[in-house]
Design a protein around this motif. Structure first.
Motif, short mmCIF file in Angstrom:
data_model
loop_
_atom_site.label_atom_id
_atom_site.label_comp_id
_atom_site.label_asym_id
_atom_site.label_seq_id
_atom_site.Cartn_x
_atom_site.Cartn_y
_atom_site.Cartn_z
N ALA B 203 0.83 -1.20 0.00
CA ALA B 203 0.00 0.00 0.00
C ALA B 203 0.87 1.25 0.00
O ALA B 203 2.05 1.21 0.34
CB ALA B 203 -0.91 0.00 1.22
N TYR B 204 0.26 2.33 -0.45
CA TYR B 204 0.93 3.63 -0.46
C TYR B 204 0.02 4.64 0.22
O TYR B 204 -1.21 4.55 0.11
CB TYR B 204 1.18 4.10 -1.90
CG TYR B 204 2.11 3.22 -2.69
CD1 TYR B 204 3.47 3.51 -2.75
CD2 TYR B 204 1.64 2.09 -3.36
CE1 TYR B 204 4.34 2.70 -3.49
CE2 TYR B 204 2.49 1.28 -4.09
CZ TYR B 204 3.84 1.59 -4.15
OH TYR B 204 4.70 0.80 -4.87
N VAL B 205 0.64 5.58 0.93
CA VAL B 205 -0.14 6.65 1.55
C VAL B 205 0.09 7.93 0.74
O VAL B 205 1.23 8.32 0.49
CB VAL B 205 0.28 6.88 3.01
CG1 VAL B 205 -0.50 8.05 3.61
CG2 VAL B 205 0.05 5.61 3.83
N LEU B 206 -0.99 8.53 0.31
CA LEU B 206 -0.91 9.75 -0.49
C LEU B 206 -1.36 10.93 0.36
O LEU B 206 -2.43 10.90 0.97
CB LEU B 206 -1.82 9.60 -1.71
CG LEU B 206 -1.66 10.58 -2.87
CD1 LEU B 206 -0.29 10.44 -3.51
CD2 LEU B 206 -2.75 10.35 -3.91
N GLU B 207 -0.51 11.94 0.44
CA GLU B 207 -0.87 13.15 1.19
C GLU B 207 -0.56 14.37 0.35
O GLU B 207 0.58 14.56 -0.07
CB GLU B 207 -0.08 13.22 2.51
CG GLU B 207 -0.69 12.36 3.60
CD GLU B 207 0.18 12.27 4.83
OE1 GLU B 207 1.22 12.97 4.91
OE2 GLU B 207 -0.17 11.48 5.73
N GLN B 208 -1.54 15.17 0.12
CA GLN B 208 -1.39 16.41 -0.63
C GLN B 208 -0.58 16.24 -1.92
O GLN B 208 0.36 16.98 -2.20
CB GLN B 208 -0.75 17.50 0.25
CG GLN B 208 -1.69 17.89 1.36
CD GLN B 208 -1.04 18.77 2.40
OE1 GLN B 208 0.05 19.30 2.17
NE2 GLN B 208 -1.70 18.92 3.52
N GLY B 209 -0.95 15.21 -2.66
CA GLY B 209 -0.34 15.02 -3.96
C GLY B 209 1.02 14.37 -3.96
O GLY B 209 1.70 14.33 -4.98
N ARG B 210 1.44 13.87 -2.79
CA ARG B 210 2.74 13.18 -2.73
C ARG B 210 2.59 11.87 -1.98
O ARG B 210 1.76 11.77 -1.06
CB ARG B 210 3.77 14.04 -1.97
CG ARG B 210 4.26 15.23 -2.73
CD ARG B 210 5.49 15.83 -2.04
NE ARG B 210 5.94 17.00 -2.78
CZ ARG B 210 5.49 18.22 -2.56
NH1 ARG B 210 4.60 18.46 -1.61
NH2 ARG B 210 5.92 19.23 -3.30
N ILE B 211 3.42 10.87 -2.34
CA ILE B 211 3.40 9.64 -1.58
C ILE B 211 4.34 9.80 -0.39
O ILE B 211 5.50 10.16 -0.55
CB ILE B 211 3.79 8.45 -2.47
CG1 ILE B 211 2.59 8.14 -3.37
CG2 ILE B 211 4.15 7.23 -1.63
CD1 ILE B 211 2.79 7.03 -4.34
N THR B 212 3.78 9.59 0.81
CA THR B 212 4.58 9.84 2.00
C THR B 212 5.03 8.56 2.68
O THR B 212 5.99 8.56 3.43
CB THR B 212 3.78 10.69 3.01
OG1 THR B 212 2.51 10.09 3.20
CG2 THR B 212 3.60 12.10 2.50
N LEU B 213 4.31 7.48 2.44
CA LEU B 213 4.68 6.21 3.07
C LEU B 213 4.36 5.09 2.11
O LEU B 213 3.41 5.19 1.32
CB LEU B 213 3.85 5.97 4.34
CG LEU B 213 4.23 6.66 5.63
CD1 LEU B 213 3.12 6.45 6.65
CD2 LEU B 213 5.56 6.12 6.16
N SER B 214 5.13 4.00 2.21
CA SER B 214 4.75 2.81 1.45
C SER B 214 5.25 1.59 2.18
O SER B 214 6.13 1.68 3.04
CB SER B 214 5.33 2.87 0.03
OG SER B 214 6.74 2.81 0.11
N GLY B 215 4.66 0.46 1.87
CA GLY B 215 5.07 -0.77 2.54
C GLY B 215 4.02 -1.83 2.33
O GLY B 215 3.08 -1.63 1.57
N THR B 216 4.17 -2.95 3.03
CA THR B 216 3.13 -3.97 2.92
C THR B 216 1.89 -3.48 3.66
O THR B 216 1.98 -2.60 4.53
CB THR B 216 3.58 -5.30 3.54
OG1 THR B 216 3.73 -5.09 4.95
CG2 THR B 216 4.89 -5.78 2.94
N GLY B 217 0.77 -4.04 3.33
CA GLY B 217 -0.47 -3.63 3.98
C GLY B 217 -0.35 -3.78 5.49
O GLY B 217 -0.73 -2.89 6.26
N ALA B 218 0.23 -4.89 5.93
CA ALA B 218 0.34 -5.17 7.36
C ALA B 218 1.27 -4.16 8.03
O ALA B 218 0.97 -3.64 9.11
CB ALA B 218 0.85 -6.59 7.57
N ASP B 219 2.41 -3.88 7.39
CA ASP B 219 3.37 -2.93 7.96
C ASP B 219 2.73 -1.56 8.16
O ASP B 219 2.87 -0.93 9.21
CB ASP B 219 4.58 -2.75 7.03
CG ASP B 219 5.53 -3.93 7.15
OD1 ASP B 219 5.31 -4.75 8.06
OD2 ASP B 219 6.46 -4.03 6.31
N LEU B 220 2.03 -1.12 7.12
CA LEU B 220 1.44 0.21 7.20
C LEU B 220 0.35 0.23 8.27
O LEU B 220 0.22 1.19 9.03
CB LEU B 220 0.86 0.65 5.85
CG LEU B 220 1.88 1.11 4.81
CD1 LEU B 220 1.16 1.64 3.59
CD2 LEU B 220 2.82 2.16 5.36
#
Lengths: 292, 233
Positions: B203-220
Motif C-alpha cells: 500500500a501507499y499513503v498519499l498526502e497532498q499530492g505526494r506519496i509519503t509512506l509505502s510498505g506492505t499492507g500489514a506494515d502500514l
C-alpha cells in the motif's frame, strides 16, 4: 370536415419533415452537448446538391438524392472536425457562437456560388395524388409520410438496440464513464453528426419539394422550426423530437388555414412558450440533475 | 510489471494536484492507495486511465508507455476502472450497463453475463430495470460487474465502499477478494484505510499530492503514523 382532414395530413407531412431535422438537432445536443445552429444550413446545402446534380447535370433523381446525402454527411463530419472538435472542452458559449459562425459561412458560400436568386427545386418525387373517399392527398405528402415514418422507426430501433446506438446513449449520459467502457467519444460524436446530416439531407429533399424554391437562406427557417420542435418535445429526447416536430407541423398548418397565414409562425412560437411555461423541460424531456 | 507510474505531475488549471507520484503494481497483487479526502487519489487513477493527462512523468502498463494513450484504447489492453461515485448509466437498464462493460468484446458473451449474475444475484433480478432505480449498494455491484465484463488484467477501484452501509462494505470487499482470487490484479483507492490495508499486499499513503509512506499492507497498518492519521488512533 374534408378540409380539416386534408390540412391535418399536410400538417403531418410538414411535421414529419420538421421531426427529421429535429432528430439531428436533438441527437447532437444529447451526445455532443451543443446546439448546432448550422444544422438548418445543411438542408440548404443538400438541396443545392440536388439542384446541381439533377437540374444542372441531368443525373437521375435517385442519384441526386444519394449525392445530397453523401455531400451532407461529409460536410457535417468536416464541420464537426474542423469547427467543433477543437472546442470540446471550451465554454458552451464559445461553441454556440462558432455554430452560428458556421451557419453564416455556409450561407455566404452558397450566396457566392449560386447567387441570391431563388432556384426552383426539381420535381423529383413524381408519385400521383390519390383519392380516398373524396379527398385528394398529394403524392409527395404520402411519400414524405411513408419515408419519414420508416426512418423514425429505424432510428428508434437503432438507438434502442444496436451497439452503436447504446454507445450513443452512454456517451450522452456520461462521457467519461463511456470512455472507460472503451467507447471512443470522438468517434461517437462523429457518427452522430453523420446521421444528423444524412437526416437533414433527406428532410431537405422533402422540404424543398413542398416549397418548390430554394436560396442560400432556405435552411434557416426549417432549422429554427426544428430547433423549436426539439425544445418543444424535450431537447435531447429522441421521441420528444419526433413528437415535437409532428405537433409543430400540424399546429402550423392548422393555424395557417384557420387563423392567419401571416400569424402562423407567431402562433407556433406562442405554443412553444406556453408549453415551456407549464413544462420547462419540454413534453418528453426529463429533468436531469447537473453533475458537479 | 503490470503498472509503473513514474514521477507524474498533474494539474487542474493552475492547481498542482499531483506532485511527483511514483509507484508500481505487480501482476497478481492487490495494491491500495490510501489518503484523506482531497489527497489526490482519484486524480492518480484518472490519470492512469487516461481521463486526465500528466504534465510530466510517465505511466507504463504491461511494458507499454500509456502516458498519452486515450482512455478508450486502454480498455482493450486490459485496464478497467470502477470510477468514484460508480458512474453507472442511470437511464439504461442493468443489462445495457453490462453490455456497455463488454463494449470492447466482439460479442457480449452470455457466459460473462451469467458470471456477473452469479456473483450478484440481485442484478439478475433487476436485469431489465433502469439502473437509476437501484439502491446504492446495487449500483456499486453493477459498476463492478460492468468493469469485469471487459476481462481486465488490472482493475482499478475508486472508493468502492463510499456511502455504503457496513454490511455492504463487507460484501464489496469480499467481491474484491473474489476478483483477485480469479486472477485479476487490483489497484484500490480508499478512504476506508483499515479495510484497504487489510486486503492489500502493498500500500501507499498519499498526502497532498505526494506519496509519503509505502510498505506492505500489514506494515502500514501497524505503523504509528498511519494509525494516528487514518485508523483513528
Amino acid at each position: 370536415m374534408m378540409d380539416l382532414i386534408v390540412n391535418l395530413v399536410s400538417g403531418l407531412s410538414l411535421g414529419s419533415i420538421y421531426a427529421l431535422i429535429a432528430l439531428g438537432y436533438t441527437m447532437v445536443y444529447g451526445i455532443a452537448k451543443m446546439l448546432n445552429f448550422a444544422h438548418g444550413d445543411i438542408i440548404m446545402v443538400g438541396a443545392f446538391t440536388v439542384i446541381t446534380t439533377v437540374s444542372m447535370l441531368g443525373l437521375p433523381p435517385a442519384l441526386g438524392i444519394i449525392a445530397s446525402i453523401v455531400c451532407c454527411v461529409v460536410l457535417g463530419v468536416c464541420v464537426e472536425r474542423i469547427a467543433y472538435k477543437p472546442l470540446r472542452k471550451a465554454q458552451p458559449l464559445a461553441v454556440l457562437i462558432t455554430a452560428i459562425g458556421v451557419s453564416y459561412f455556409l450561407q455566404s458560400l452558397a450566396l457566392l456560388i449560386f447567387g441570391s436568386t431563388q432556384h426552383s427545386f426539381p420535381k423529383i418525387i413524381t408519385v400521383p395524388a390519390i383519392e380516398i373517399g373524396g379527398l385528394t392527398i398529394q403524392g409527395n405528402m404520402l411519400v414524405t409520410l411513408a419515408v419519414t415514418t420508416i426512418i423514425m422507426v429505424a432510428m428508434s430501433l437503432f438507438i434502442a438496440k444496436s451497439r452503436t446506438g447504446k454507445a450513443m446513449r452512454a456517451v450522452s449520459e456520461d462521457r467519461d464513464a463511456a470512455e472507460l467502457m472503451g467507447i471512443s467519444v470522438n468517434r461517437t460524436i462523429t457518427i452522430t453528426f453523420a446521421i444528423g446530416s444524412a437526416l437533414a439531407a433527406v428532410a431537405g429533399v422533402f422540404y424543398c419539394t413542398t416549397y418548390g424554391f430554394i436560396g442560400p437562406y432556405t435552411g434557416s427557417m426549417p432549422g429554427i422550426k426544428a430547433f423549436v420542435a426539439a425544445v418543444f418535445g424535450g431537447i435531447g429526447s429522441i421521441p420528444g423530437a419526433m413528437l415535437g416536430g409532428i405537433l409543430l407541423g400540424v399546429i402550423e398548418n392548422l393555424a395557417k388555414r384557420y387563423i392567419s397565414t401571416e400569424l402562423s409562425d407567431a402562433i407556433v412560437f406562442a405554443v412553444l412558450i406556453i408549453v415551456l411555461m407549464v413544462k420547462p423541460t419540454g413534453l418528453l424531456g426529463k429533468r436531469v440533475n447537473e453533475k458537479v | 510489471m503490470m503498472l509503473k507510474v513514474d514521477d507524474i505531475h498533474v494539474y487542474y488549471g493552475q492547481i498542482h494536484a499531483i506532485k511527483g507520484v511514483s509507484f508500481e503494481v505487480h501482476e497478481g497483487e492487490v495494491v491500495s492507495l490510501i489518503g484523506a479526502n482531497g489527497a489526490g487519489k482519484s486524480t492518480v487513477l484518472k490519470t492512469i486511465s487516461g481521463l486526465l493527462r500528466p504534465k510530466s512523468g510517465t505511466i507504463t502498463f504491461l511494458g507499454n508507455d500509456i502516458t498519452h494513450t486515450e482512455a478508450y484504447k486502454l480498455v482493450n489492453r486490459g485496464l478497467a476502472q470502477v470510477p468514484e461515485g460508480r458512474r453507472i448509466f442511470l437511464q439504461m437498464t442493468v443489462r445495457e450497463n453490462l453490455d456497455m462493460g463488454a463494449y470492447t468484446q466482439k460479442d457480449v458473451s452470455e457466459a460473462d453475463m451469467e458470471e456477473v449474475f452469479r456473483r450478484f444475484p440481485r442484478l439478475k433480478e433487476r436485469e431489465k430495470q433502469i439502473a437509476g432505480t437501484l439502491s446504492g449498494g446495487e449500483q456499486q455491484m453493477l459498476a463492478m460487474g460492468r468493469a469485469m465484463m471487459s476481462h481486465p488484467k488490472l482493475l482499478m477501484l475508486d472508493e468502492p465502499s463510499m456511502g455504503l452501509a457496513p454490511i455492504l462494505v463487507e460484501q464489496i470487499f469480499d467481491i474484491i477478494r473474489e476478483f483477485h482470487a480469479s486472477g485479476t490484479t487490483i489497484l484500490l483507492v480508499e478512504q476506508n484505510a483499515g479495510k484497504a490495508l487489510a486486503i492489500a499486499d502493498r500500500a501507499y499513503v498519499l498526502e497532498q499530492g505526494r506519496i509519503t509512506l509505502s510498505g506492505t499492507g500489514a506494515d502500514l497498518a501497524a505503523s504509528d503514523a498511519v494509525k494516528k492519521a487514518y485508523l483513528g488512533g
